[in-house]
Design a protein around this motif. Structure first.
Motif, mmCIF file in Angstrom:
data_model
loop_
_atom_site.group_PDB
_atom_site.id
_atom_site.type_symbol
_atom_site.label_atom_id
_atom_site.label_comp_id
_atom_site.label_asym_id
_atom_site.label_seq_id
_atom_site.Cartn_x
_atom_site.Cartn_y
_atom_site.Cartn_z
ATOM 1 N N LEU A 165 0.821 -1.206 0.000
ATOM 2 C CA LEU A 165 0.000 0.000 0.000
ATOM 3 C C LEU A 165 0.857 1.259 0.000
ATOM 4 O O LEU A 165 0.578 2.216 -0.741
ATOM 5 N N GLY A 169 1.286 3.630 -3.315
ATOM 6 C CA GLY A 169 0.731 4.961 -3.099
ATOM 7 C C GLY A 169 1.756 6.056 -3.313
ATOM 8 O O GLY A 169 1.462 7.085 -3.930
ATOM 9 N N LEU A 207 -9.490 10.398 4.998
ATOM 10 C CA LEU A 207 -9.094 9.182 4.291
ATOM 11 C C LEU A 207 -9.953 8.001 4.691
ATOM 12 O O LEU A 207 -10.260 7.137 3.851
ATOM 13 N N LEU A 211 -11.804 5.559 2.006
ATOM 14 C CA LEU A 211 -11.646 4.113 1.956
ATOM 15 C C LEU A 211 -12.982 3.404 2.096
ATOM 16 O O LEU A 211 -13.251 2.406 1.409
ATOM 17 N N ILE A 238 -6.264 5.588 -1.677
ATOM 18 C CA ILE A 238 -5.074 6.156 -1.050
ATOM 19 C C ILE A 238 -4.301 7.026 -2.028
ATOM 20 O O ILE A 238 -3.835 8.119 -1.687
ATOM 21 N N GLN A 242 -3.685 11.036 -1.440
ATOM 22 C CA GLN A 242 -2.345 11.561 -1.222
ATOM 23 C C GLN A 242 -1.869 12.443 -2.375
ATOM 24 O O GLN A 242 -1.069 13.355 -2.174
ATOM 25 N N LEU A 299 1.641 9.060 4.583
ATOM 26 C CA LEU A 299 0.998 7.988 3.825
ATOM 27 C C LEU A 299 1.331 6.629 4.424
ATOM 28 O O LEU A 299 0.444 5.767 4.548
ATOM 29 N N ASP A 302 -0.752 6.173 7.421
ATOM 30 C CA ASP A 302 -2.187 6.118 7.132
ATOM 31 C C ASP A 302 -2.631 4.779 6.560
ATOM 32 O O ASP A 302 -3.840 4.522 6.460
ATOM 33 N N THR A 303 -1.681 3.920 6.168
ATOM 34 C CA THR A 303 -2.079 2.614 5.641
ATOM 35 C C THR A 303 -2.804 1.774 6.689
ATOM 36 O O THR A 303 -3.509 0.818 6.338
#
Length: 364
Positions: A165, A169, A207, A211, A238, A242, A299, A302-303
């Motif tokens: 991810l 991303g 986010l 999702l 994502i 981003q 990022l 944030d996964t």
């Protein structure tokens, strides 16, 4: 009168002005106030670190395979050892994890080749990394080709899923962000308006909401019989999220470049794309390294939000392991391990960005 025209040899610095003791005196014990603050800070570190080190290392249990092997009062790292394969590979079949290991080794070798300045053929290695490696990684991890058993993305998880991810991303968000930033600065009203709407829309939504919408609402708008993989939905959400943040970082760097650079290039007869690709963007990207890496680190962290759509990344797989009745009560060890892994990757990105800043700091 006799004049001496010879240069006197350089003399060594006084011993009291160099060395560790001189540094301590100049920085930590330069006066009464600094001395008191230093002593108070050392006492605070002693008060905090002593029980932490005792719990995490001295009194910890390291060897074993079950909760019964945790007999001391310290941390039970037996939990991490027993579940380490699951934390790294998720639910990937244990007899097929060699495929992920090959992908990790190949990716590490390519990144190291690009990062070490003295190695040659960096342009070809960059092309292989961007266009050839993703195909190889997909074939190995997903299977279904060359006799490899197929492994559904539903079984991907742990650190493997987190890296997939994050890397996808990052690689996808940067060029999209550059295009959006250039579009927002465009003199054509339609292109500028579309880019502004896109950036403000994706930046204005959390986010976690994106999702959720990508996982639940997107299939409702697809034709009957068309099913998009859940991992693909997460990657699209994502990347778009981003890229909007990346566009603002790039736009800030573009605005920091004086207009004279673009005007001088235009006076030489260079086209718009040549001016941007050869003159403006190289200078702007060099100045944007801290902002870009900060976005990448955000990022990477944030996964963990993909848990809400049923994907078990590193944090998700650790939480799932903690729900096992045999390992109840070892939450601290699981979360400390997760935090340490995230810190290793984020700190590495931060240090490499500082190295790039020093290496590319050639003046403006």
């Amino acid at each position: 009168m006799i004049h001496n025209r010879e240069m006197l040899p350089s003399q060594p610095a006084p011993r009291r002005s160099i060395g560790p003791f001189a540094w301590l005196k100049a920085n930590l014990f330069s006066g009464p106030v600094n001395t008191l603050v230093t002593l108070a800070g050392l006492y605070l570190l002693y008060w905090l670190l002593t029980p932490t080190i005792q719990w995490a290392f001295i009194e910890a249990d390291w060897q074993g395979a079950s909760p019964d092997d945790c007999t001391s009062a310290g941390a039970c790292w037996v939990f991490v050892n027993a579940r380490l394969d699951q934390f790294i590979y998720g639910l990937y079949p244990s007899e097929e994890t060699w495929r992920i290991n090959i992908v990790f080794a190949l990716f590490t070798a390519l990144i190291a080749w690009l990062a070490i300045p003295r190695l040659p053929y960096k342009r070809w290695i960059a092309i292989i990394t961007l266009f050839v490696f993703p195909v190889i990684a997909y074939v190995l991890m997903h299977g279904g080709y060359f006799g490899l058993p197929r492994v559904s993305t539903q079984r991907w998880g742990g650190l493997t899923l987190t890296l997939v991810l994050a890397v996808v991303g990052m690689v996808a968000a940067l060029p999209i962000g550059v295009i959006l930033a250039l579009g927002r600065r465009s003199t054509m009203p339609i292109i500028r308006s579309v880019c502004v709407i896109f950036i403000e829309f994706w930046r204005g939504a959390p986010l976690i909401t994106i999702l959720f919408m990508a996982s639940v609402m997107l299939p409702l708008f697809m034709p009957t019989g068309v099913d998009i993989d859940r991992l693909i939905r997460a990657l699209v959400g994502i990347t778009l999220f981003q890229s909007a943040y990346m566009a603002e970082v790039v736009r800030g760097g573009l605005q920091a470049i004086p207009n004279g650079q673009d005007e001088a290039a235009a006076a030489l007869g260079m086209s718009y794309w040549k001016r941007m690709g050869l003159i403006v963007l190289p200078q702007a990207l060099k100045m944007m390294i801290p902002g870009i890496v900060n976005t990448f680190i955000s990022l990477f962290k944030d996964t963990t939000l993909v848990m809400i759509i049923g994907l078990f990344d590193l944090l998700g797989i650790v939480q799932a392991a903690l729900s096992d009745s045999r390992w109840l009560g070892f939450d601290v060890e699981g979360y400390v391990f997760t935090a340490f892994v995230f810190w290793i990757f984020c700190f590495s990105m931060s240090r490499y960005s500082q190295y790039l800043e020093r290496r590319l700091h050639t003046g403006h």
